[in-house]
Write a protein that holds these residues in place. Structure first.
Motif, PDB file in Angstrom:
ATOM      1  N   MET A 104     -18.637 -21.976   4.359  1.00 50.17           N
ATOM      2  CA  MET A 104     -18.631 -21.935   2.893  1.00 50.17           C
ATOM      3  C   MET A 104     -17.518 -21.019   2.383  1.00 50.17           C
ATOM      4  SD  MET A 104     -22.744 -21.806   2.151  1.00 50.17           S
ATOM      5  CE  MET A 104     -22.564 -21.775   0.374  1.00 50.17           C
ATOM      6  N   VAL A 105     -17.317 -19.898   3.073  1.00 47.73           N
ATOM      7  CA  VAL A 105     -16.238 -18.980   2.709  1.00 47.73           C
ATOM      8  C   VAL A 105     -14.885 -19.677   2.859  1.00 47.73           C
ATOM      9  CG1 VAL A 105     -15.036 -16.868   3.382  1.00 47.73           C
ATOM     10  CG2 VAL A 105     -17.522 -16.884   3.228  1.00 47.73           C
ATOM     11  N   GLY A 106     -14.733 -20.448   3.946  1.00 45.89           N
ATOM     12  CA  GLY A 106     -13.492 -21.181   4.169  1.00 45.89           C
ATOM     13  C   GLY A 106     -13.223 -22.201   3.079  1.00 45.89           C
ATOM     14  N   VAL A 107     -14.259 -22.930   2.679  1.00 43.96           N
ATOM     15  CA  VAL A 107     -14.113 -23.904   1.588  1.00 43.96           C
ATOM     16  C   VAL A 107     -13.704 -23.184   0.302  1.00 43.96           C
ATOM     17  CG1 VAL A 107     -15.349 -25.528   0.115  1.00 43.96           C
ATOM     18  CG2 VAL A 107     -15.708 -25.569   2.577  1.00 43.96           C
ATOM     19  N   GLY A 108     -14.334 -22.043   0.056  1.00 38.41           N
ATOM     20  CA  GLY A 108     -13.970 -21.261  -1.121  1.00 38.41           C
ATOM     21  C   GLY A 108     -12.519 -20.818  -1.085  1.00 38.41           C
ATOM     22  N   GLY A 109     -12.037 -20.429   0.102  1.00 37.49           N
ATOM     23  CA  GLY A 109     -10.647 -20.020   0.237  1.00 37.49           C
ATOM     24  C   GLY A 109      -9.683 -21.151  -0.071  1.00 37.49           C
ATOM     25  N   VAL A 110      -9.996 -22.341   0.436  1.00 37.47           N
ATOM     26  CA  VAL A 110      -9.144 -23.510   0.177  1.00 37.47           C
ATOM     27  C   VAL A 110      -9.107 -23.828  -1.319  1.00 37.47           C
ATOM     28  CG1 VAL A 110      -8.893 -25.991   0.546  1.00 37.47           C
ATOM     29  CG2 VAL A 110      -9.453 -24.503   2.465  1.00 37.47           C
ATOM     30  N   LEU A 111     -10.283 -23.802  -1.952  1.00 30.28           N
ATOM     31  CA  LEU A 111     -10.350 -24.080  -3.383  1.00 30.28           C
ATOM     32  C   LEU A 111      -9.555 -23.056  -4.189  1.00 30.28           C
ATOM     33  CD1 LEU A 111     -14.097 -25.107  -3.830  1.00 30.28           C
ATOM     34  CD2 LEU A 111     -12.097 -26.567  -4.136  1.00 30.28           C
TER      35      LEU A 111
END
Length: 250
Positions: A77-84
């Motif tokens: 979830m943190v990774g997805v947030g970083g991409v966004l």
């Protein structure tokens, strides 16, 4: 009654204190406010608050505590947030030269405006509604994957629902250590939760209004805020991706 009012007021202070510090959510609100107006900035803040409401419900149902037991899921979830955040940083950088009036409005001397003024105004309002809605969705999606909000509801947020006490100002980012013990209230009450969300509403109403007022007085304010928003979002994006990779690849 007095105790309830004190608890509610403490919740308001708590909500403002957590919403005010610089971060990705305020970067989105700032960009939307100065480029597209108060409504868009407010709706972006409403998107972030809506994500908090979702987390509140999940915390009440025990889902947030369940996710806490799976670090790989949290890291993803943190990774997805970083991409966004990197994507929205690119979007903010693309808007550096834009302004709300220049992007969706038209000059009063533009040919054809006098002939079709009503149609132009209607079209402008329609575009304004679209970009305001985009701000809501952008902030909502980003907030759902924002590690800071997730971490808050995994820890402090869950504590709001349990009977006990909360040292409100001690949880304030950056300066909480020096304020510990100043304001301690009982948790597990609806007055505290209602005050908490009311404090967020105060911030997402006043912050965009202040930015729009400043932008009207300073012509160069909009591109500066958009540029700073891009830098903040990019910085957090890289940070979150690094942390996510450290867990997933470690």
């Amino acid at each position: 009654m007095a105790a309830t009012l004190v608890t509610f007021a403490a919740g308001v202070v708590f909500g403002i204190a957590l919403a005010a510090p610089p971060g990705p959510m305020n970067a989105i609100i700032a960009e939307e406010s100065v480029l597209r107006g108060w409504v868009s900035g407010f709706k972006a803040g409403l998107g972030a608050m809506s994500a908090d409401a979702v987390f509140f419900v999940l915390a009440a149902l025990g889902v947030v505590a369940f996710v806490e037991r799976f670090p790989l899921i949290r890291a993803a979830m943190v990774g997805v947030g970083g991409v966004l955040m990197l994507y929205f940083a690119y979007d903010a950088a693309s808007d550096v030269q834009s302004s709300f009036r220049g992007a969706v409005g038209a000059d009063e001397d533009t040919p054809g405006r006098a002939e079709g003024g009503a149609d132009t105004d209607a079209g402008t309002e329609a575009v304004t509604d679209v970009v305001a809605g985009t701000g809501f969705r952008k902030a909502f999606v980003l907030a759902l994957t924002n590690p800071y909000q997730i971490l808050f509801w995994l820890t402090i947020g869950v504590g709001l629902l349990r009977s006990g006490t909360l040292d409100v100002l001690a949880e304030t980012p950056y300066i909480g250590g020096s304020l510990a013990g100043v304001l301690v209230v009982e948790t597990g009450t609806m007055a505290l939760v209602a005050g908490f969300f009311s404090g967020i509403v105060v911030w997402i109403t006043g912050f965009p209004a202040a930015l729009v007022g400043a932008e009207r007085r300073i012509d160069a304010f909009a591109p500066v805020v958009a540029g700073l928003s891009a830098v903040v979002l990019a910085g957090f994006g890289v940070l979150f991706l690094t942390r996510s990779a450290g867990v997933l690849l470690g």
